[in-house]
Design an enzyme around this catalytic site. Sequence first.
Site, short mmCIF file in Angstrom:
data_model
loop_
_atom_site.label_atom_id
_atom_site.label_comp_id
_atom_site.label_asym_id
_atom_site.label_seq_id
_atom_site.Cartn_x
_atom_site.Cartn_y
_atom_site.Cartn_z
N CYS A 24 15.29 1.49 1.86
CA CYS A 24 14.43 0.70 2.74
C CYS A 24 13.68 -0.35 1.90
O CYS A 24 12.90 0.00 1.00
CB CYS A 24 13.44 1.63 3.43
SG CYS A 24 12.30 0.77 4.51
N ASN A 25 13.93 -1.60 2.22
CA ASN A 25 13.27 -2.67 1.46
C ASN A 25 11.77 -2.67 1.64
O ASN A 25 11.02 -2.95 0.72
CB ASN A 25 13.83 -4.03 1.89
CG ASN A 25 15.06 -4.40 1.11
OD1 ASN A 25 14.98 -5.06 0.08
ND2 ASN A 25 16.21 -3.94 1.56
N THR A 26 11.32 -2.36 2.86
CA THR A 26 9.88 -2.37 3.13
C THR A 26 9.20 -1.31 2.26
O THR A 26 8.16 -1.55 1.65
CB THR A 26 9.61 -2.08 4.63
OG1 THR A 26 10.45 -2.93 5.41
CG2 THR A 26 8.17 -2.33 4.97
N THR B 54 17.71 -3.57 5.00
CA THR B 54 18.91 -2.74 5.12
C THR B 54 19.82 -3.13 6.28
O THR B 54 21.01 -2.86 6.24
CB THR B 54 18.49 -1.28 5.37
OG1 THR B 54 17.50 -1.28 6.42
CG2 THR B 54 17.92 -0.64 4.14
N GLU C 280 19.66 -2.59 15.92
CA GLU C 280 19.56 -1.19 16.35
C GLU C 280 20.13 -1.00 17.76
O GLU C 280 20.68 0.03 18.10
CB GLU C 280 18.10 -0.72 16.34
CG GLU C 280 17.50 -0.65 14.96
CD GLU C 280 17.49 0.74 14.38
OE1 GLU C 280 17.30 1.70 15.11
OE2 GLU C 280 17.69 0.85 13.15
N TYR D 170 9.67 0.70 9.93
CA TYR D 170 8.58 0.62 8.96
C TYR D 170 8.06 -0.81 8.81
O TYR D 170 6.97 -1.04 8.34
CB TYR D 170 9.07 1.07 7.58
CG TYR D 170 9.17 2.56 7.33
CD1 TYR D 170 9.08 3.49 8.37
CD2 TYR D 170 9.36 3.03 6.03
CE1 TYR D 170 9.19 4.85 8.11
CE2 TYR D 170 9.47 4.39 5.77
CZ TYR D 170 9.39 5.30 6.79
OH TYR D 170 9.49 6.64 6.52
N GLY D 171 8.93 -1.77 9.19
CA GLY D 171 8.70 -3.17 8.85
C GLY D 171 7.39 -3.78 9.29
O GLY D 171 6.92 -4.73 8.68
N1 DGL Z 1 14.77 -0.33 6.56
C1 DGL Z 1 13.88 -1.45 6.79
C2 DGL Z 1 13.95 -2.40 5.60
O1 DGL Z 1 14.95 -2.47 4.91
C3 DGL Z 1 14.23 -2.17 8.07
C4 DGL Z 1 13.94 -1.37 9.30
C5 DGL Z 1 12.49 -1.02 9.46
O2 DGL Z 1 11.66 -1.93 9.67
O3 DGL Z 1 12.18 0.15 9.37
O4 DGL Z 1 13.01 -3.10 5.35
#
Ligand code: DGL
Length: 270
Positions: A69-71, A189, A156, A38-39
Amino acid sequence: MIAVFDSGFGGLSILKGLLNKLPDYDYMYLGDNARAPYGGHSRETVTRFSEEACEFLFEKGATLIIVACNTSSAFALRHLQNKYIIDGGLKGKKNILGMVFPFSESAVKATKNGRIGLVGTKGTVKSGAYEKEIHKLMPDAKIIAQACPLLVPLIEEGWHEKPEARMILKKYLRPIKNHGIDTLILGCTHYPLMMEDFKKYMGKNVELIGDGELLAESLADYLERHPEIEKRLGREGKRVYMTTDDADKFKKMGQKFLGRDIAEALGVTI
Ligand code: DGL
């Protein structure tokens, strides 16, 4: 049930902390691996994906959704809370929580010199969500943010223990280190998987914030303050793992992030 949602595997590092500290509750996990990472996506795209995930998880019986997910937390949490909890009339019955508030609160508690570093995806850094939250709690705080887009693919791929990954990490951290921060938020994460490297490079005078254990403490505190939600959570020790991509791959890779066995993973469409 408590649902933990992430773009992919990373949120399992958060679930790991929850399972260690609060093992009695029922948990389901959703990794949107088919659309990860998602980033690098826009706010609009991440918000749409996150809405679809929340709707799916509520349908599956989630009472509390943790957006690991932080994003997604940074771009979409406020919107999700408004849409489903406030406007959707679920206040007091269900809730959606994210990472930005608990990590910001812990960083503000930890810092002595008011200089806080943040590392995360491009989206998380661009969103400005951490700055906003930290400034609410500590208006004079100086936040030094750095996007580290290469770390997620390296982790990953299982390359994070290789010298190349450590070299890239150092390159990302050097500018932050030069700013004299005493606290660093790992706003992604995946980064707890490189915790020892972060520690080594930043040194013992920098407090690191962002692992699942800390989140578990914050959740325990939330549940104590919100008995109306807590009493709706199942306590049969159920564990359900779901992914929007290949279930076998999820099971195999997921175990590394979770640090324990995943008996079964289900492939789902959301
Ligand atoms: N889960 C995403 C986050 O914590 C990191 C991986 C992604 O970019 O999807 O921002």
